[in-house]
Design an enzyme around this catalytic site. Structure first.
Site, PDB file in Angstrom:
ATOM      1  N   GLY A  57      32.035  13.515  31.565  1.00 42.68           N
ATOM      2  CA  GLY A  57      33.372  13.729  30.992  1.00 42.68           C
ATOM      3  C   GLY A  57      34.519  13.221  31.830  1.00 42.68           C
TER       4      GLY A  57
ATOM      5  N   TYR B 130      32.848  10.269  24.947  1.00 46.28           N
ATOM      6  CA  TYR B 130      31.975  10.884  25.953  1.00 46.28           C
ATOM      7  C   TYR B 130      31.511   9.848  26.962  1.00 46.28           C
ATOM      8  CZ  TYR B 130      27.654   8.983  23.936  1.00 46.28           C
ATOM      9  OH  TYR B 130      26.657   8.140  23.510  1.00 46.28           O
ATOM     10  N   CYS B 131      31.047  10.347  28.090  1.00 44.60           N
ATOM     11  CA  CYS B 131      30.392   9.538  29.124  1.00 44.60           C
ATOM     12  C   CYS B 131      29.263  10.408  29.673  1.00 44.60           C
ATOM     13  CB  CYS B 131      31.386   9.071  30.192  1.00 44.60           C
ATOM     14  SG  CYS B 131      32.165  10.408  31.121  1.00 44.60           S
ATOM     15  N   SER B 132      28.970  10.306  30.954  1.00 47.00           N
ATOM     16  CA  SER B 132      27.890  11.120  31.524  1.00 47.00           C
ATOM     17  C   SER B 132      28.272  12.593  31.586  1.00 47.00           C
ATOM     18  CB  SER B 132      27.518  10.618  32.924  1.00 47.00           C
ATOM     19  OG  SER B 132      27.005   9.315  32.847  1.00 47.00           O
TER      20      SER B 132
ATOM     21  N   ILE C 208      27.206  13.402  27.813  1.00 45.94           N
ATOM     22  CA  ILE C 208      25.845  13.307  27.284  1.00 45.94           C
ATOM     23  C   ILE C 208      24.898  14.254  28.027  1.00 45.94           C
ATOM     24  CG2 ILE C 208      25.128  11.372  28.758  1.00 45.94           C
ATOM     25  CD1 ILE C 208      23.618  10.254  26.276  1.00 45.94           C
TER      26      ILE C 208
END
Length: 164
Positions: A99, A95-97, A124
């Site tokens: 996607g 994951y990141c902020s 996230i």
């Protein structure tokens, strides 16, 4: 002339509507070679996954998913992941902020032979938007979410937006 402005306004409105959904943004920036997993699916007790955070360390320190392993993006080290996750059939969620960066990291894992890699849809931000807990660098629950940038922060609807 008035018809021109009305037509032009409608055209601009349609363009902006196409970016009103997170799924549209992800389609724009991602190749979608990596399947998504939703926040709800990942949060289910039966989902046993290794969670990799592909954001930068300053983002991770402010907020991350519980038990996530920070792997970064700019300084991503595939060898480090291989040393940590030797079984290439292990369920891995990146994951990141929202996607986008996580898809790039997940693609590198796939190229290396990992077979069970997913991208957290909405990252996230969607995790927090769905009411799931976020943790800080001391592993305490926090409402602070690193919002990455003003542009992307519009997708974070809950929590307190933090910028560097």
């Amino acid at each position: 002339m008035r018809n021109f402005f009305l037509s032009f306004s409608l055209f601009i409105g349609l363009l902006s509507c196409s970016q009103d959904k997170l799924s549209d943004v992800l389609k724009k920036y991602n190749r979608e070679n990596i399947p998504y997993i939703t926040a709800q699916e990942l949060a289910m007790p039966k989902t046993k996954a290794i969670i990799l955070d592909s954001r930068e360390s300053n983002e991770f320190k402010v907020s991350h998913l519980r038990n996530a392993i920070h792997v970064g993006y700019d300084d991503f080290n595939l060898k480090g992941v291989k040393n940590t996750i030797s079984n290439k059939d292990t369920l891995i969620v990146v994951y990141c902020s929202i996607g986008v960066r996580s898809e790039d990291i997940a693609e590198e894992l796939k190229k290396e032979g990992y077979t069970n890699v997913y991208n957290l849809f909405g990252g996230i931000f969607e995790w927090k938007n769905n009411g799931f807990k976020i943790y800080d660098s001391s592993n305490n629950i926090t409402e602070n979410i690193h919002a990455y940038s003003e542009e992307w922060s519009k997708w974070l609807l809950k929590g307190k937006k933090i910028y560097d």
